[in-house]
Design a protein around this motif. Structure first.
Motif, PDB file in Angstrom:
ATOM      1  N   ASN A  24     -46.301-128.408  49.740  1.00  0.00           N
ATOM      2  CA  ASN A  24     -45.756-128.943  50.995  1.00  0.00           C
ATOM      3  C   ASN A  24     -45.252-130.459  50.824  1.00  0.00           C
ATOM      4  O   ASN A  24     -44.370-130.814  51.366  1.00  0.00           O
ATOM      5  CB  ASN A  24     -46.456-128.854  52.163  1.00  0.00           C
ATOM      6  CG  ASN A  24     -45.991-127.510  52.947  1.00  0.00           C
ATOM      7  OD1 ASN A  24     -44.899-127.009  53.014  1.00  0.00           O
ATOM      8  ND2 ASN A  24     -46.977-126.675  53.571  1.00  0.00           N
TER       9      ASN A  24
ATOM     10  N   ARG B 173     -37.254-116.215  63.184  1.00  0.00           N
ATOM     11  CA  ARG B 173     -36.247-117.378  62.790  1.00  0.00           C
ATOM     12  C   ARG B 173     -35.569-116.826  61.398  1.00  0.00           C
ATOM     13  O   ARG B 173     -34.787-117.768  60.790  1.00  0.00           O
ATOM     14  CB  ARG B 173     -37.022-118.474  62.422  1.00  0.00           C
ATOM     15  CG  ARG B 173     -37.768-119.202  63.736  1.00  0.00           C
ATOM     16  CD  ARG B 173     -38.362-120.628  63.259  1.00  0.00           C
ATOM     17  NE  ARG B 173     -39.462-120.550  63.759  1.00  0.00           N
ATOM     18  CZ  ARG B 173     -40.547-121.773  63.409  1.00  0.00           C
ATOM     19  NH1 ARG B 173     -40.149-122.701  62.708  1.00  0.00           N
ATOM     20  NH2 ARG B 173     -41.414-121.917  63.888  1.00  0.00           N
TER      21      ARG B 173
ATOM     22  N   ASN C 184     -45.931-120.750  55.719  1.00  0.00           N
ATOM     23  CA  ASN C 184     -46.884-122.161  55.845  1.00  0.00           C
ATOM     24  C   ASN C 184     -45.742-123.377  55.699  1.00  0.00           C
ATOM     25  O   ASN C 184     -46.391-124.479  55.447  1.00  0.00           O
ATOM     26  CB  ASN C 184     -47.874-121.990  54.568  1.00  0.00           C
ATOM     27  CG  ASN C 184     -48.895-121.374  54.815  1.00  0.00           C
ATOM     28  OD1 ASN C 184     -50.087-121.726  55.451  1.00  0.00           O
ATOM     29  ND2 ASN C 184     -48.955-120.167  54.150  1.00  0.00           N
ATOM     30  N   THR C 185     -44.524-123.279  56.264  1.00  0.00           N
ATOM     31  CA  THR C 185     -43.831-124.144  56.556  1.00  0.00           C
ATOM     32  C   THR C 185     -42.976-124.204  57.846  1.00  0.00           C
ATOM     33  O   THR C 185     -43.493-123.059  58.694  1.00  0.00           O
ATOM     34  CB  THR C 185     -42.522-124.340  55.534  1.00  0.00           C
ATOM     35  OG1 THR C 185     -41.922-122.850  55.539  1.00  0.00           O
ATOM     36  CG2 THR C 185     -43.095-124.609  54.236  1.00  0.00           C
ATOM     37  N   ASP C 186     -42.325-125.025  58.229  1.00  0.00           N
ATOM     38  CA  ASP C 186     -41.745-125.060  59.837  1.00  0.00           C
ATOM     39  C   ASP C 186     -40.273-125.467  59.872  1.00  0.00           C
ATOM     40  O   ASP C 186     -39.988-126.347  60.462  1.00  0.00           O
ATOM     41  CB  ASP C 186     -42.731-125.921  60.495  1.00  0.00           C
ATOM     42  CG  ASP C 186     -42.391-125.705  62.089  1.00  0.00           C
ATOM     43  OD1 ASP C 186     -41.972-124.552  62.484  1.00  0.00           O
ATOM     44  OD2 ASP C 186     -42.604-126.568  62.767  1.00  0.00           O
ATOM     45  N   TYR C 187     -39.486-124.843  59.161  1.00  0.00           N
ATOM     46  CA  TYR C 187     -38.061-124.864  59.072  1.00  0.00           C
ATOM     47  C   TYR C 187     -37.515-124.111  60.172  1.00  0.00           C
ATOM     48  O   TYR C 187     -37.959-123.248  60.827  1.00  0.00           O
ATOM     49  CB  TYR C 187     -37.506-124.411  57.784  1.00  0.00           C
ATOM     50  CG  TYR C 187     -37.766-125.279  56.588  1.00  0.00           C
ATOM     51  CD1 TYR C 187     -37.088-126.316  56.146  1.00  0.00           C
ATOM     52  CD2 TYR C 187     -38.831-124.921  55.772  1.00  0.00           C
ATOM     53  CE1 TYR C 187     -37.346-126.956  55.049  1.00  0.00           C
ATOM     54  CE2 TYR C 187     -39.133-125.664  54.686  1.00  0.00           C
ATOM     55  CZ  TYR C 187     -38.259-126.796  54.325  1.00  0.00           C
ATOM     56  OH  TYR C 187     -38.736-127.648  53.283  1.00  0.00           O
TER      57      TYR C 187
ATOM     58  N   LYS D 282     -42.784-115.206  63.361  1.00  0.00           N
ATOM     59  CA  LYS D 282     -42.148-116.089  62.631  1.00  0.00           C
ATOM     60  C   LYS D 282     -41.007-115.566  61.869  1.00  0.00           C
ATOM     61  O   LYS D 282     -39.818-116.368  61.824  1.00  0.00           O
ATOM     62  CB  LYS D 282     -43.053-116.553  61.021  1.00  0.00           C
ATOM     63  CG  LYS D 282     -42.437-117.898  60.501  1.00  0.00           C
ATOM     64  CD  LYS D 282     -42.625-119.171  61.234  1.00  0.00           C
ATOM     65  CE  LYS D 282     -42.433-120.259  60.352  1.00  0.00           C
ATOM     66  NZ  LYS D 282     -43.611-120.676  59.514  1.00  0.00           N
TER      67      LYS D 282
END
Length: 272
Positions: free
Chosen positions: A20, A156, A42-45, A153
């Motif tokens: 990250n 998205r 484990n990301t938030d795009y 998740k």
């Protein structure tokens, strides 16, 4: 760390804190090699384009996205009734040879085979048959919480069954591409086609072209002379990762990987 639905050889779940650091902000994360979807989880795009050449993997993710509750109920029943090596072989045979198997069942069987198979190895023979061997375990994990988190998740995300050339043809300025291909100098018989040095070169060339189009690129690969050559124009960082399969595998065994990060391209360079 958010855990994943699948066990997966080479999963990035345990190195996301390091990874990250190198993933920039962007409108959409594009992954041509989906794997366990540890990076997505484990990301938030704002959005994701998740691709893989393996139709069973993409079908699993699509079924979980659209039918979380019936999928979970089906998987729970299969796990509860089938735990022996004989059960595993029977389900694997049906998975490989029952053409009329509904897609929801196929996805559930794929998860069962993954969780009861050897160390998260996803392997097919040249006929396209899944042939990962059975691994005896005290109690294979039924990933109910992971399924629920993934389904949320996945709203998205767009999932496509495509190779890396088709996927990278869809990138747009403002996207971030993260590539985690079958590694150079390691097991490459993923799905039915070997990922050889020629494909490693083709991938690196396409990633360089994407950078010129205003796309940020991050790529992971093994630390080999070939990879050092292919990503010479990138900023390269070395991280240490655990190995569960192969020569370097075993408790406490580590191997070096390169994280290649695209250098910033000036607006004038992109316009040119």
């Amino acid at each position: 760390m958010n855990k994943t639905i699948l066990k997966w050889a080479g999963s990035k779940a345990k190195v996301m804190a390091q990874l990250n650091q190198y993933l920039p902000a962007g409108a959409r994360l594009v992954e041509p090699f989906a794997g366990s979807c540890a990076v997505m989880m484990n990301t938030d795009y704002p959005a994701y384009l998740i691709a893989d050449i393996n139709p069973d993997l993409i079908n699993l993710y699509q079924q979980v996205k659209e039918f979380e509750k019936p999928f979970t109920a089906l998987v729970a029943g299969i796990f509860a009734q089938n735990g022996s090596e004989e059960d595993y072989r029977r389900i694997r045979n049906e998975f490989n040879h029952e053409a009329s198997l509904p897609l929801l069942y196929r996805a559930a069987y794929f998860l069962y085979l993954n969780r009861h198979g050897y160390r998260g190895l996803c392997r097919y023979n040249r006929k396209g048959d899944f042939n990962t061997p059975y691994e005896k375990q005290a109690k294979p994990h039924l990933p109910v919480d992971e399924i629920r988190a993934f389904a949320a998740k996945a709203q998205r995300a767009t999932f496509i069954c495509a190779d890396f050339t088709e996927t990278l043809a869809q990138v747009q300025a403002g996207d971030v591409v993260y590539c985690d291909p079958p590694y150079a100098g390691a097991f490459t018989q993923y799905h039915t086609d070997a990922f050889n040095d020629g494909k490693q070169r083709q991938l690196a060339q396409l990633l360089s072209s994407s950078i010129s189009a205003g796309v940020s690129v991050v790529a992971s690969n093994s630390d080999t002379p070939l990879v050092q050559e292919l990503y010479a124009g990138f900023d390269r960082h070395v991280i240490s990762v655990a190995r569960s399969i192969g020569v370097a595998a075993g408790k406490g065994k580590k191997a070096s990987e390169i994280v290649a990060v695209s250098r910033v391209v000036a607006v004038s360079e992109v316009a040119a």
